[in-house]
Write an enzyme that holds these catalytic residues in place. Structure first.
Site: not given
Ligand code: NAP
Length: 324
Positions: A158-160, A180, A183, A243, A272, A290, A292
């Site tokens: 995905g984006r990250i 992923s 496709t 996560r 967490e 955490h 990010g």
């Protein structure tokens, strides 16, 4: 609606965001920044038009069942949505939004930081130096593993995941394999320097480092279990900035202790802010709290996205970043 929407905010936000909220809404800010329990969240839903919550607020079906309920929307400050029961939100006709995209670069940056710190034993080195145990340069001191040129596996393109791939391939000359669910176009893969693989198992067998970038869902929880970790080559590394519950802690800790894995770099943990305390004794684990998206720029941009979503909802416009 008549008057300004009443927005309750569960945690402290950057000063610029709190100020902007005050300019747009009748806002109730957090004073002490503590993590709210279900009764506090229920009370907030009965006292506001919109709740601006964060990923540390667990909003399950019981919280939505609060009666009377006034809130018609929840703007979550973060991209992951595993803390909100989205089915219950839909059933109660509550609109939910998140803040994707603006945290991609910083989360990808911290993923690369964990790759570097873990393979180069930066945490061990800093602990040694601060403890006054450093005796000087020597050819055999704290030898790590070379990052440049290694093979990195991205789970969740995905984006990250794609942003990490781009950094790793074009910045560090790494071979990047990606797996992923959906496709991805060959143009996108080429642009980010990713070679697709057909299965998670095929990826694990080939990489030196695996980095997780999927959301936490019933399908992904525990995906890095003992059998999957065993598929990694001896001396491999696991990086998790997605996560905590994607990883089976028992399996990861066992593989670190028995030496099958060379190390792990973690930014996120199941349960967490508590984490399995066995990690604390493992020199080969690099542990971040955490962090990010934790830059001023990103947190301010996340706040602006939340404000845009709330404003659009109460203006009757199309709501940006609506997930329910
Ligand atoms: P995204 O763009 O939605 O990317 C998630 C990717 O994972 C998508 O490509 C998705 O595929 C894929 N995926 C979902 N289920 C999968 C499965 N079972 N197997 C393989 N791939 C799967 O989200 P993002 O913005 O990159 O964020 C990813 C996650 O990072 C968030 O959900 C959040 O939990 C975490 N995060 C952590 C931090 C931090 O501070 N450490 C900061 C931001 C985000 P589809 O397209 O098929 O859905």
């Amino acid at each position: 609606m008549n008057g300004r929407p009443r927005v309750i905010v569960t945690r402290r936000l950057p000063a610029a965001v709190e100020q902007a909220l005050g300019e747009h809404f009748d806002v109730v800010l957090s004073r002490d920044d503590h993590q709210w329990n279900p009764p506090e969240l229920q009370r907030a839903l009965s006292e506001c038009d919109a709740l601006l919550c964060t990923i540390s607020d667990r909003i399950g079906a019981g919280v939505f069942a609060a009666s009377p309920r006034r809130a018609r929307m929840i703007a979550s400050f973060g991209v992951g949505l595993d803390h909100i029961d989205l089915e219950a939100a839909a059933a109660h006709e509550i609109v939910v939004t998140n803040t994707p995209g603006v945290l991609t670069d910083c989360t990808a940056d911290i993923t690369m930081a964990l790759v570097l710190e873990t393979l180069r034993r930066a945490g061990e080195g800093e602990r040694e130096l601060r403890a006054g145990r450093w005796t000087g340069w020597r050819p055999t001191h704290l030898l790590g593993r070379k990052v440049t040129g290694r093979t990195l596996g991205i789970v969740g393109l995905g984006r990250i995941g794609l942003a990490v791939a781009r950094r790793a391939h074009f910045g560090f000359g790494m071979r990047v394999l990606g797996f992923s669910r959906s496709t991805i176009s060959s143009e996108t893969l080429a642009e980010h320097g990713v070679e697709p693989v057909a299965s998670l198992e095929a990826l694990l067998a080939e990489v030196d480092i695996v980095s997780l970038h999927c959301p936490s869902t019933p399908e992904t929880r525990g995906m890095m279990n003992a059998s999957r970790i065993a598929m990694l080559k001896p001396g491999s590394f696991v990086i998790n900035t997605a996560r905590g519950d994607l990883v089976d802690d028992d399996a990861l800790i066992a593989a670190l202790i028995n030496g099958h894995l060379g190390g792990a770099g973690l930014d996120v943990y199941a349960g967490e802010p508590h984490l399995d305390r066995r990690y604390l004794g493992l020199e080969q684990a690099v542990l971040l709290p955490h962090l990010g998206s934790a830059t001023r720029e990103t947190r301010e941009a996340m706040g602006q996205l939340a404000i845009q979503s709330i404003s659009a909802f109460f203006a009757g416009d199309v709501v940006p970043n609506r997930v329910v």
